[in-house]
Design a protein around this motif. Structure first.
Motif, mmCIF file in Angstrom:
data_model
loop_
_atom_site.group_PDB
_atom_site.id
_atom_site.type_symbol
_atom_site.label_atom_id
_atom_site.label_comp_id
_atom_site.label_asym_id
_atom_site.label_seq_id
_atom_site.Cartn_x
_atom_site.Cartn_y
_atom_site.Cartn_z
ATOM 1 N N MET A 1 51.664 37.856 14.443
ATOM 2 C CA MET A 1 52.618 38.805 15.211
ATOM 3 C C MET A 1 51.700 38.925 16.689
ATOM 4 N N SER A 2 52.287 39.133 17.461
ATOM 5 C CA SER A 2 51.891 39.116 18.691
ATOM 6 C C SER A 2 50.699 40.902 18.690
ATOM 7 N N LYS A 3 50.138 40.728 19.831
ATOM 8 C CA LYS A 3 49.150 41.878 20.146
ATOM 9 C C LYS A 3 49.742 42.835 20.814
ATOM 10 N N ILE A 4 49.599 44.134 20.326
ATOM 11 C CA ILE A 4 50.275 44.918 21.256
ATOM 12 C C ILE A 4 48.770 45.260 22.760
ATOM 13 N N LYS A 5 49.550 45.207 23.823
ATOM 14 C CA LYS A 5 48.814 45.589 24.648
ATOM 15 C C LYS A 5 49.303 46.487 25.460
ATOM 16 N N TYR A 6 48.111 47.590 26.050
ATOM 17 C CA TYR A 6 47.471 49.416 26.874
ATOM 18 C C TYR A 6 47.544 48.493 28.163
ATOM 19 N N TYR A 7 48.109 49.553 28.901
ATOM 20 C CA TYR A 7 47.235 49.591 30.260
ATOM 21 C C TYR A 7 46.960 51.489 30.187
ATOM 22 N N TYR A 8 45.964 51.377 31.587
ATOM 23 C CA TYR A 8 45.396 52.720 31.853
ATOM 24 C C TYR A 8 46.112 53.402 32.735
ATOM 25 N N ASP A 9 46.871 54.980 32.410
ATOM 26 C CA ASP A 9 47.531 55.269 33.212
ATOM 27 C C ASP A 9 46.416 56.170 33.977
ATOM 28 N N THR A 10 45.992 56.054 34.780
ATOM 29 C CA THR A 10 45.778 57.639 35.652
ATOM 30 C C THR A 10 46.102 58.678 36.483
ATOM 31 N N GLU A 11 47.057 58.639 35.675
ATOM 32 C CA GLU A 11 48.644 59.985 36.277
ATOM 33 C C GLU A 11 47.731 61.362 34.785
ATOM 34 N N THR A 12 47.939 60.106 33.728
ATOM 35 C CA THR A 12 48.251 61.178 32.685
ATOM 36 C C THR A 12 46.632 60.884 32.295
ATOM 37 N N CYS A 13 46.276 59.732 32.687
ATOM 38 C CA CYS A 13 45.025 59.930 31.809
ATOM 39 C C CYS A 13 44.483 59.631 30.199
ATOM 40 N N LYS A 14 45.518 58.335 30.399
ATOM 41 C CA LYS A 14 46.081 57.996 29.230
ATOM 42 C C LYS A 14 45.940 56.120 29.112
ATOM 43 N N TYR A 15 46.327 56.357 28.251
ATOM 44 C CA TYR A 15 46.075 54.543 27.925
ATOM 45 C C TYR A 15 47.625 54.762 27.548
ATOM 46 N N GLU A 16 48.185 53.482 28.136
ATOM 47 C CA GLU A 16 49.610 53.680 27.653
ATOM 48 C C GLU A 16 50.563 52.529 27.111
ATOM 49 N N ARG A 17 51.247 52.741 26.103
ATOM 50 C CA ARG A 17 51.270 51.322 25.758
ATOM 51 C C ARG A 17 52.444 49.908 26.728
ATOM 52 N N ILE A 18 52.257 49.020 26.938
ATOM 53 C CA ILE A 18 52.957 48.083 27.867
ATOM 54 C C ILE A 18 54.616 47.959 27.297
ATOM 55 N N LYS A 19 55.052 47.960 27.947
ATOM 56 C CA LYS A 19 56.632 47.281 27.596
ATOM 57 C C LYS A 19 57.333 46.470 27.934
ATOM 58 N N VAL A 20 57.162 45.444 27.091
ATOM 59 C CA VAL A 20 58.025 43.779 28.161
ATOM 60 C C VAL A 20 59.287 43.589 27.975
ATOM 61 N N LYS A 21 59.456 43.860 28.922
ATOM 62 C CA LYS A 21 61.029 43.709 29.145
ATOM 63 C C LYS A 21 62.083 42.200 28.814
#
Length: 330
Positions: A1-21
């Motif tokens: 099972m592949s790992k779920i990756k996140y990135y830090y959104d400076t606007e929302t000051c939250k970690y958002e999940r990276i969606k792979v196209k």
């Protein structure tokens, strides 16, 4: 099972999940596959260059075995050729000498078998080692031809052996006139002074001086093939065919005692000494032919001479004197 990756959104000051196209997934997959193919090709190239496949190993082993068989075949052919040379030497120097048969010319023994053009199909093929194959086949053909010639030679020798008695009966082995004291031998075979022209000319026989009417004997069994009354050259003369390539000629006779076509025996009186034709004194001119070529008759005077007499007649024959007749080449 592949790992779920996140990135830090400076606007929302939250970690958002990276969606792979899906497109990225496809591109990544294709890249991986391409890299794998390239690596695989590289590995195959390296392996094929430095390491042999099982099939190649089998072919190399087979080639090594074929090379050994080729070298063995060449050795066998060379051995056969050397054995044939020994047989040829014995044939020419022993068997044919015993039966006084002419040696087989070297040009006949070494004649080719048609050259490489007879292998046109091989020449035009894509066979990688066709030169080796053609060379071996050509050498084999040459050996086969030599064997065939040698076999035919042995057939001839066997026939001569079976006809030994007839052969020796046909060999001119005595002098054509009675000559116990050898005083009648007057001129030998070879270059002699012509009694009329007074120049040296080839003398194709030997001369025996004798009184008019002295009996002349057939020197071997045979058949009279010519009785000719000529008033020039050899004058009245006789030719006898003895078979086995032997012929004898008796010239300057005064009288014939046999007819054309008659069978004669050695020692039989065939005529009498004369002085006919271009002759300067009564004598008989005597020739021996083998296969149409005139040879020295003294080499065959062995039946009615002992060793001392034979040596003396050889000495007399070697003296360059004047012949007793003058005529064109016989």
């Amino acid at each position: 099972m592949s790992k779920i990756k996140y990135y830090y959104d400076t606007e929302t000051c939250k970690y958002e999940r990276i969606k792979v196209k899906k497109r990225d997934v496809v591109i990544n997959a294709l890249g991986f596959i391409s890299l794998s193919i390239v690596l695989a090709i590289g590995i195959i190239v390296v392996l094929s260059k430095y390491f042999d496949s099982p099939k190649e190993l089998a072919l190399k082993k087979e080639n090594e075995e074929l090379k050994l068989y080729y070298e063995f075949t060449q050795e066998q052919l060379e051995g056969m050729d050397q054995m044939l040379k020994v047989l040829q030497q014995k044939d020419d120097q022993v068997y044919r000498t015993v039966f006084e048969a002419e040696p087989i010319p070297e040009t006949v023994r070494e004649a080719g078998s048609g050259g490489v053009l007879k292998y046109r199909n091989l020449l035009e093929s894509d066979l990688s080692n066709k030169d080796l194959v053609i060379g071996t086949l050509d050498k084999l053909d040459r050996v086969k031809k030599k064997m065939y010639i040698q076999t035919k030679s042995y057939d001839e020798i066997m026939q001569l052996a079976k006809n030994k008695d007839a052969y020796y009966a046909a060999m001119p082995a005595i002098q054509p006139v009675s000559n116990d004291d050898l005083r009648r031998f007057s001129s030998g075979f070879g270059m002699r002074t012509d009694p009329v022209l007074k120049v040296k000319r080839m003398h194709y026989g030997v001369d025996f001086s004798a009184e008019q009417g002295t009996p002349i004997y057939a020197t071997a069994d045979g058949k009279v093939v010519l009785t000719k009354r000529d008033f020039s050259g050899l004058g009245w003369h006789i030719k006898i065919d003895h078979g086995f390539g032997f012929e004898t000629v008796y010239g300057h006779m005064s009288k014939f005692n046999v007819r054309n076509g008659e069978t004669v025996k050695r020692g039989q009186v065939i005529g009498y000494v004369g002085n006919t034709g271009k002759s300067t004194a009564p004598h008989v001119h005597y020739e021996v032919h083998i296969n149409g070529r005139a040879v020295n008759p003294v080499n065959y005077f062995y039946m009615d001479l002992d060793s001392n007499q034979y040596e003396e007649i050889l000495r007399l024959a070697s003296i360059e004197n004047q012949s007793l007749g003058s005529y064109a080449n016989q």
